[in-house]
Every structure is written in structure tokens, then in C-alpha cells.
Scaffold this motif. Structure first.
Motif, PDB file in Angstrom:
ATOM      1  N   GLU A 291      50.430  31.315  40.130  1.00  0.00           N
ATOM      2  CA  GLU A 291      50.661  31.271  38.688  1.00  0.00           C
ATOM      3  C   GLU A 291      50.434  32.615  37.999  1.00  0.00           C
ATOM      4  OE1 GLU A 291      49.934  27.358  40.238  1.00  0.00           O
ATOM      5  OE2 GLU A 291      48.468  28.940  40.137  1.00  0.00           O
ATOM      6  N   ASP A 292      49.547  33.419  38.525  1.00  0.00           N
ATOM      7  CA  ASP A 292      49.172  34.686  37.880  1.00  0.00           C
ATOM      8  C   ASP A 292      49.407  35.846  38.838  1.00  0.00           C
ATOM      9  OD1 ASP A 292      48.096  33.399  35.511  1.00  0.00           O
ATOM     10  OD2 ASP A 292      46.390  32.823  36.767  1.00  0.00           O
ATOM     11  N   SER A 293      49.748  37.021  38.279  1.00  0.00           N
ATOM     12  CA  SER A 293      49.926  38.197  39.127  1.00  0.00           C
ATOM     13  C   SER A 293      49.545  39.464  38.361  1.00  0.00           C
ATOM     14  CB  SER A 293      51.366  38.301  39.628  1.00  0.00           C
ATOM     15  OG  SER A 293      52.239  38.510  38.547  1.00  0.00           O
ATOM     16  N   PHE A 294      49.242  40.511  39.130  1.00  0.00           N
ATOM     17  CA  PHE A 294      48.904  41.829  38.594  1.00  0.00           C
ATOM     18  C   PHE A 294      49.496  42.851  39.536  1.00  0.00           C
ATOM     19  CE2 PHE A 294      46.288  45.594  39.073  1.00  0.00           C
ATOM     20  CZ  PHE A 294      46.292  46.088  37.783  1.00  0.00           C
ATOM     21  N   GLU A 295      50.016  43.939  38.988  1.00  0.00           N
ATOM     22  CA  GLU A 295      50.505  45.049  39.808  1.00  0.00           C
ATOM     23  C   GLU A 295      50.002  46.343  39.203  1.00  0.00           C
ATOM     24  OE1 GLU A 295      54.634  46.795  41.690  1.00  0.00           O
ATOM     25  OE2 GLU A 295      54.567  44.753  40.925  1.00  0.00           O
ATOM     26  N   GLY A 296      49.505  47.254  40.038  1.00  0.00           N
ATOM     27  CA  GLY A 296      49.002  48.516  39.527  1.00  0.00           C
ATOM     28  C   GLY A 296      48.643  49.475  40.646  1.00  0.00           C
ATOM     29  N   THR A 297      47.835  50.461  40.317  1.00  0.00           N
ATOM     30  CA  THR A 297      47.353  51.447  41.287  1.00  0.00           C
ATOM     31  C   THR A 297      45.844  51.578  41.144  1.00  0.00           C
ATOM     32  OG1 THR A 297      47.637  53.289  39.766  1.00  0.00           O
ATOM     33  CG2 THR A 297      49.495  52.788  41.203  1.00  0.00           C
ATOM     34  N   PHE A 298      45.213  52.077  42.189  1.00  0.00           N
ATOM     35  CA  PHE A 298      43.805  52.440  42.123  1.00  0.00           C
ATOM     36  C   PHE A 298      43.565  53.630  43.032  1.00  0.00           C
ATOM     37  CE2 PHE A 298      43.855  49.548  45.696  1.00  0.00           C
ATOM     38  CZ  PHE A 298      42.937  50.080  46.587  1.00  0.00           C
ATOM     39  N   THR A 299      42.521  54.371  42.741  1.00  0.00           N
ATOM     40  CA  THR A 299      42.140  55.539  43.531  1.00  0.00           C
ATOM     41  C   THR A 299      40.726  55.337  44.048  1.00  0.00           C
ATOM     42  OG1 THR A 299      43.548  56.962  42.195  1.00  0.00           O
ATOM     43  CG2 THR A 299      41.839  58.043  43.502  1.00  0.00           C
ATOM     44  N   THR A 300      40.518  55.651  45.323  1.00  0.00           N
ATOM     45  CA  THR A 300      39.190  55.566  45.913  1.00  0.00           C
ATOM     46  C   THR A 300      38.779  56.937  46.439  1.00  0.00           C
ATOM     47  OG1 THR A 300      37.838  54.590  47.663  1.00  0.00           O
ATOM     48  CG2 THR A 300      40.196  54.675  48.075  1.00  0.00           C
ATOM     49  N   ASP A 301      37.609  57.378  46.050  1.00  0.00           N
ATOM     50  CA  ASP A 301      37.052  58.639  46.552  1.00  0.00           C
ATOM     51  C   ASP A 301      36.229  58.426  47.821  1.00  0.00           C
ATOM     52  OD1 ASP A 301      38.178  59.999  44.402  1.00  0.00           O
ATOM     53  OD2 ASP A 301      36.394  59.758  43.165  1.00  0.00           O
ATOM     54  N   THR A 302      35.956  57.168  48.161  1.00  0.00           N
ATOM     55  CA  THR A 302      35.117  56.852  49.317  1.00  0.00           C
ATOM     56  C   THR A 302      35.909  56.303  50.500  1.00  0.00           C
ATOM     57  OG1 THR A 302      34.733  54.591  48.563  1.00  0.00           O
ATOM     58  CG2 THR A 302      33.171  56.288  47.810  1.00  0.00           C
ATOM     59  N   GLY A 303      37.150  55.874  50.272  1.00  0.00           N
ATOM     60  CA  GLY A 303      37.907  55.221  51.327  1.00  0.00           C
ATOM     61  C   GLY A 303      37.530  53.760  51.486  1.00  0.00           C
ATOM     62  N   ARG A 304      36.908  53.213  50.456  1.00  0.00           N
ATOM     63  CA  ARG A 304      36.479  51.815  50.461  1.00  0.00           C
ATOM     64  C   ARG A 304      36.864  51.160  49.150  1.00  0.00           C
ATOM     65  NH1 ARG A 304      31.511  53.557  52.282  1.00  0.00           N
ATOM     66  NH2 ARG A 304      30.770  53.516  50.168  1.00  0.00           N
ATOM     67  N   VAL A 305      37.045  49.849  49.190  1.00  0.00           N
ATOM     68  CA  VAL A 305      37.243  49.052  47.982  1.00  0.00           C
ATOM     69  C   VAL A 305      36.371  47.803  48.136  1.00  0.00           C
ATOM     70  CG1 VAL A 305      39.261  47.802  48.846  1.00  0.00           C
ATOM     71  CG2 VAL A 305      38.962  48.096  46.415  1.00  0.00           C
ATOM     72  N   VAL A 306      35.820  47.334  47.036  1.00  0.00           N
ATOM     73  CA  VAL A 306      34.989  46.128  47.068  1.00  0.00           C
ATOM     74  C   VAL A 306      35.726  45.013  46.359  1.00  0.00           C
ATOM     75  CG1 VAL A 306      32.819  45.078  46.340  1.00  0.00           C
ATOM     76  CG2 VAL A 306      32.842  47.429  47.156  1.00  0.00           C
ATOM     77  N   LEU A 307      35.866  43.881  47.041  1.00  0.00           N
ATOM     78  CA  LEU A 307      36.402  42.669  46.437  1.00  0.00           C
ATOM     79  C   LEU A 307      35.206  41.818  46.051  1.00  0.00           C
ATOM     80  CD1 LEU A 307      39.265  41.837  48.933  1.00  0.00           C
ATOM     81  CD2 LEU A 307      39.408  43.081  46.774  1.00  0.00           C
ATOM     82  N   GLY A 308      35.036  41.609  44.766  1.00  0.00           N
ATOM     83  CA  GLY A 308      33.854  40.888  44.331  1.00  0.00           C
ATOM     84  C   GLY A 308      34.008  40.291  42.955  1.00  0.00           C
ATOM     85  N   THR A 309      32.920  39.780  42.472  1.00  0.00           N
ATOM     86  CA  THR A 309      32.890  39.160  41.156  1.00  0.00           C
ATOM     87  C   THR A 309      32.025  39.987  40.214  1.00  0.00           C
ATOM     88  OG1 THR A 309      30.909  37.849  41.595  1.00  0.00           O
ATOM     89  CG2 THR A 309      33.016  36.886  42.244  1.00  0.00           C
ATOM     90  N   VAL A 310      32.169  39.752  38.932  1.00  0.00           N
ATOM     91  CA  VAL A 310      31.365  40.487  37.958  1.00  0.00           C
ATOM     92  C   VAL A 310      29.905  40.063  38.013  1.00  0.00           C
ATOM     93  CG1 VAL A 310      33.282  40.937  36.406  1.00  0.00           C
ATOM     94  CG2 VAL A 310      31.957  38.853  36.119  1.00  0.00           C
ATOM     95  N   THR A 311      29.609  38.939  38.644  1.00  0.00           N
ATOM     96  CA  THR A 311      28.227  38.467  38.747  1.00  0.00           C
ATOM     97  C   THR A 311      27.517  38.983  39.997  1.00  0.00           C
ATOM     98  OG1 THR A 311      28.956  36.453  39.856  1.00  0.00           O
ATOM     99  CG2 THR A 311      28.711  36.359  37.454  1.00  0.00           C
ATOM    100  N   GLY A 312      28.214  39.742  40.844  1.00  0.00           N
ATOM    101  CA  GLY A 312      27.582  40.290  42.043  1.00  0.00           C
ATOM    102  C   GLY A 312      27.266  39.215  43.067  1.00  0.00           C
ATOM    103  N   SER A 313      28.226  38.387  43.366  1.00  0.00           N
ATOM    104  CA  SER A 313      28.064  37.281  44.304  1.00  0.00           C
ATOM    105  C   SER A 313      27.731  37.783  45.707  1.00  0.00           C
ATOM    106  CB  SER A 313      29.359  36.481  44.335  1.00  0.00           C
ATOM    107  OG  SER A 313      29.345  35.572  45.409  1.00  0.00           O
ATOM    108  N   PRO A 314      26.956  37.013  46.471  1.00  0.00           N
ATOM    109  CA  PRO A 314      26.685  37.412  47.858  1.00  0.00           C
ATOM    110  C   PRO A 314      27.943  37.393  48.731  1.00  0.00           C
ATOM    111  CG  PRO A 314      25.534  35.370  47.301  1.00  0.00           C
ATOM    112  CD  PRO A 314      26.236  35.832  46.074  1.00  0.00           C
ATOM    113  N   SER A 315      29.014  36.790  48.231  1.00  0.00           N
ATOM    114  CA  SER A 315      30.256  36.761  49.019  1.00  0.00           C
ATOM    115  C   SER A 315      31.143  37.983  48.761  1.00  0.00           C
ATOM    116  CB  SER A 315      31.036  35.475  48.715  1.00  0.00           C
ATOM    117  OG  SER A 315      31.399  35.427  47.356  1.00  0.00           O
TER     118      SER A 315
END
Length: 81
Positions: free
Chosen positions: A14-38
Motif C-alpha cells: 500500500e505504501d512506497s518510498f523512493e530516494g537516496t542515502f549516503t553512508t560514510d561507514t559502509g553500514r545501514v541500520v534498519l530499526g525503529t525510532v524506539t531503539g528496538s532490540p530487533s
């Protein structure tokens, strides 16, 4: 991760987003704003700028007991290249 632009999904989101991002570390974190353990840290092949498309499918799951709080269940597809 894709080497080039992948095909978008045919349906089911139902929902979508398209864009770009830049990483200076070579890593990306998939997470929540609450800092979930998952939350998950993902190693990318290189530092730099990437394209991203994110899709979300959501459905409302009603509990068997009406006194329970409603629960939202989501399915995600994240394409990075």
C-alpha cells in the motif's frame, strides 16, 4: 542488495518510498525510532551513495478478545542498489 535497479513488485504493498542515502561507514541500520532490540545493522559492499525503494504492506489484525489493543502487522520489501 542489487547491482543495478531492480524491478518493483507487481502488487501487494500500500505504501512506497523512493530516494537516496549516503553512508560514510559502509553500514545501514534498519530499526525503529524506539531503539528496538530487533534493530539490524547491515554491512554494505562499499561506502558511498545508494538508491533505495521501500514498500510496506499493512493490515489490521483484530484480537480475539475485544478488550485487547488492536495490533498492526506490516510486511516490508526494501530494495537497495
Amino acid at each position: 542488495m542489487w547491482n543495478g535497479e531492480p524491478q518493483p513488485p507487481e502488487a501487494g504493498f500500500e505504501d512506497s518510498f523512493e530516494g537516496t542515502f549516503t553512508t560514510d561507514t559502509g553500514r545501514v541500520v534498519l530499526g525503529t525510532v524506539t531503539g528496538s532490540p530487533s534493530d539490524r545493522s547491515i554491512e554494505l559492499p562499499r561506502k558511498g551513495t545508494y538508491q533505495i525503494r521501500a514498500y510496506r504492506s499493512r493490515s489490521l489484525v483484530l484480537p480475539d478478545d475485544p478488550s485487547d489493543v488492536e495490533t498492526s502487522v506490516q510486511r516490508w520489501l526494501i530494495q537497495i542498489w
